[in-house]
Enzyme design. Structure first.
Site, short mmCIF file in Angstrom:
data_model
loop_
_atom_site.label_atom_id
_atom_site.label_comp_id
_atom_site.label_asym_id
_atom_site.label_seq_id
_atom_site.Cartn_x
_atom_site.Cartn_y
_atom_site.Cartn_z
N HIS A 252 0.82 -1.23 0.00
CA HIS A 252 0.00 0.00 0.00
C HIS A 252 0.85 1.28 0.00
O HIS A 252 0.30 2.37 -0.14
CB HIS A 252 -0.92 0.06 1.23
CG HIS A 252 -1.94 -1.03 1.29
ND1 HIS A 252 -2.83 -1.28 0.26
CD2 HIS A 252 -2.23 -1.95 2.26
CE1 HIS A 252 -3.61 -2.31 0.60
NE2 HIS A 252 -3.26 -2.74 1.80
N HIS B 269 -6.30 -7.34 -0.02
CA HIS B 269 -6.45 -5.92 -0.33
C HIS B 269 -5.74 -5.56 -1.64
O HIS B 269 -4.70 -6.16 -1.95
CB HIS B 269 -5.88 -5.07 0.81
CG HIS B 269 -6.46 -5.40 2.15
ND1 HIS B 269 -5.81 -6.20 3.07
CD2 HIS B 269 -7.66 -5.08 2.69
CE1 HIS B 269 -6.59 -6.33 4.15
NE2 HIS B 269 -7.71 -5.67 3.94
N ASP C 183 -3.87 -12.62 4.33
CA ASP C 183 -5.19 -12.19 4.81
C ASP C 183 -6.28 -12.63 3.84
O ASP C 183 -7.46 -12.34 4.06
CB ASP C 183 -5.23 -10.68 5.05
CG ASP C 183 -4.58 -9.86 3.95
OD1 ASP C 183 -4.29 -10.43 2.87
OD2 ASP C 183 -4.36 -8.66 4.17
N ASP D 97 -2.84 -10.85 -1.85
CA ASP D 97 -3.33 -10.26 -0.61
C ASP D 97 -4.80 -9.87 -0.81
O ASP D 97 -5.21 -9.52 -1.91
CB ASP D 97 -2.49 -9.02 -0.29
CG ASP D 97 -2.78 -8.42 1.08
OD1 ASP D 97 -1.96 -8.64 2.00
OD2 ASP D 97 -3.80 -7.71 1.22
ZN LIG Z 1 -3.90 -7.07 3.08
#
Ligand SMILES: [Zn+2]
Length: 317
Positions: free
Chosen positions: A128, A167, A249, A165
């Site tokens: 990120h 996200h 995750d 991931d």
């Molecule tokens: Zn993540």
């Protein structure tokens, strides 16, 4: 004898102190050697190495120099908040540069043949982090920096980054999408944090494949969608190196995600990627930990992921 799989971890990665109750804590990393100790066959197979820390110069260029120095100064002054959910502590500069260093050493090792593949057990995570600011628990774009480094330092032309991931790897996308010869595939829950990563967002050179997916589908739906995107991204593009943003995750039961994968699904995915990498580039793969917030599940999945990287048998349910 085939080259081994390197297991790269650096003690400094444990010195990034996010404070009590933060989901991205050092217990995540500790779960990995704990899981390895439960798998002596794998433990013996791995080349264990503590890599160097990256230098400021190796990070500047991919990140804005002022931002890099700001992280260094915040850590030196004892720490502070970098964004709403991203903190730096006194040890965070050493941790973040160690995380990048793991990736860079991993790239060096698979290029010079000391290892065929590498897994980097690092934190803080990276996918990120933006060019000039921290975001979503991430300080520096570990994997994105490694992709640029592989090209600049070793003269590799084409790099593929895949990110499973839960996200969207918005930071990785931002840090690589201007480079035509770095392709990026991200599968992520949608709608979900950070809100980016629509399928229509292909980057300025159509070198990005975003795969937004609803929560709670059957595991095979995620695996098939991800591999389909990987195959689309490598149609007419043969990577010289595969980098994996391995976020755990996306496992069922993760407190920060709603995907349904089990550790053996990650192993199956890894095996598929290793097979493809073997046909592309002699099997050169560097994988790095991103998210994953249920430490025991994370440890178990990392071990199976490494078994698959090492070509050892993996087991299902
Ligand atoms: Zn993540």
């Amino acid at each position: 004898m085939p080259s081994p799989v390197a297991f790269l971890s650096h003690a400094d990665c444990g010195r990034h102190d996010t404070g009590w109750g933060h989901p991205e804590h050092v217990g995540r990393l500790r779960a990995i050697p704990r899981a390895l100790r439960g798998d002596p066959e794998l433990f013996a197979e791995l080349l264990h190495a503590e890599p160097r820390r990256a230098t400021e110069d190796e990070i500047i260029g991919v990140h804005d120099a002022r931002y890099v120095r700001a992280v260094s100064e915040v850590a030196a002054s004892g720490g502070g908040h970098l964004d709403a959910d991203t903190v730096a502590s006194e040890g965070s500069w050493d941790a973040a540069t160690a995380a990048v260093g793991c990736l860079l050493d991993g790239v060096d090792m698979v290029v010079d043949g000391r290892a065929q593949r590498a897994f980097c057990a690092v934190r803080p995570p990276g996918h990120h982090a933006l060019r000039d600011r921290a975001m979503g628990f991430c300080l520096f774009g570990n994997v994105a920096i490694a992709a640029h480094y592989a090209r600049a330092k070793h003269g590799l032309e084409r790099v593929l980054i895949v990110d499973w991931d839960v996200h969207h790897g918005n930071g990785t996308q931002a840090l690589v999408e201007r480079e035509r010869d770095i392709r990026f595939v991200s599968m992520h829950q949608w709608p979900w944090y950070p809100g980016t990563g629509a399928a229509s967002d292909r980057g300025p050179h159509n070198s990005v494949w975003n795969v937004p997916m609803p929560a709670a589908h059957a595991p095979d739906v995620y695996l098939n969608a991800f591999l389909k995107a990987v195959d689309a991204a490598t149609d007419g593009f043969t990577p010289d190196l595969l980098l994996i943003s391995a976020g755990f995750d996306s496992l069922a039961g993760d407190p920060l995600g709603g995907f349904t994968l089990e550790p053996w699904h990650m192993a199956a995915l890894t095996t598929q990627l290793v097979e493809r990498a073997s046909s592309w580039c002699g099997g050169r793969v560097v994988s790095a930990l991103e998210g994953g917030y249920a430490p025991d599940r994370l440890g178990a999945a990392c071990a199976l992921h490494m078994r698959a990287l090492a070509g050892l048998t993996t087991f299902g349910p």
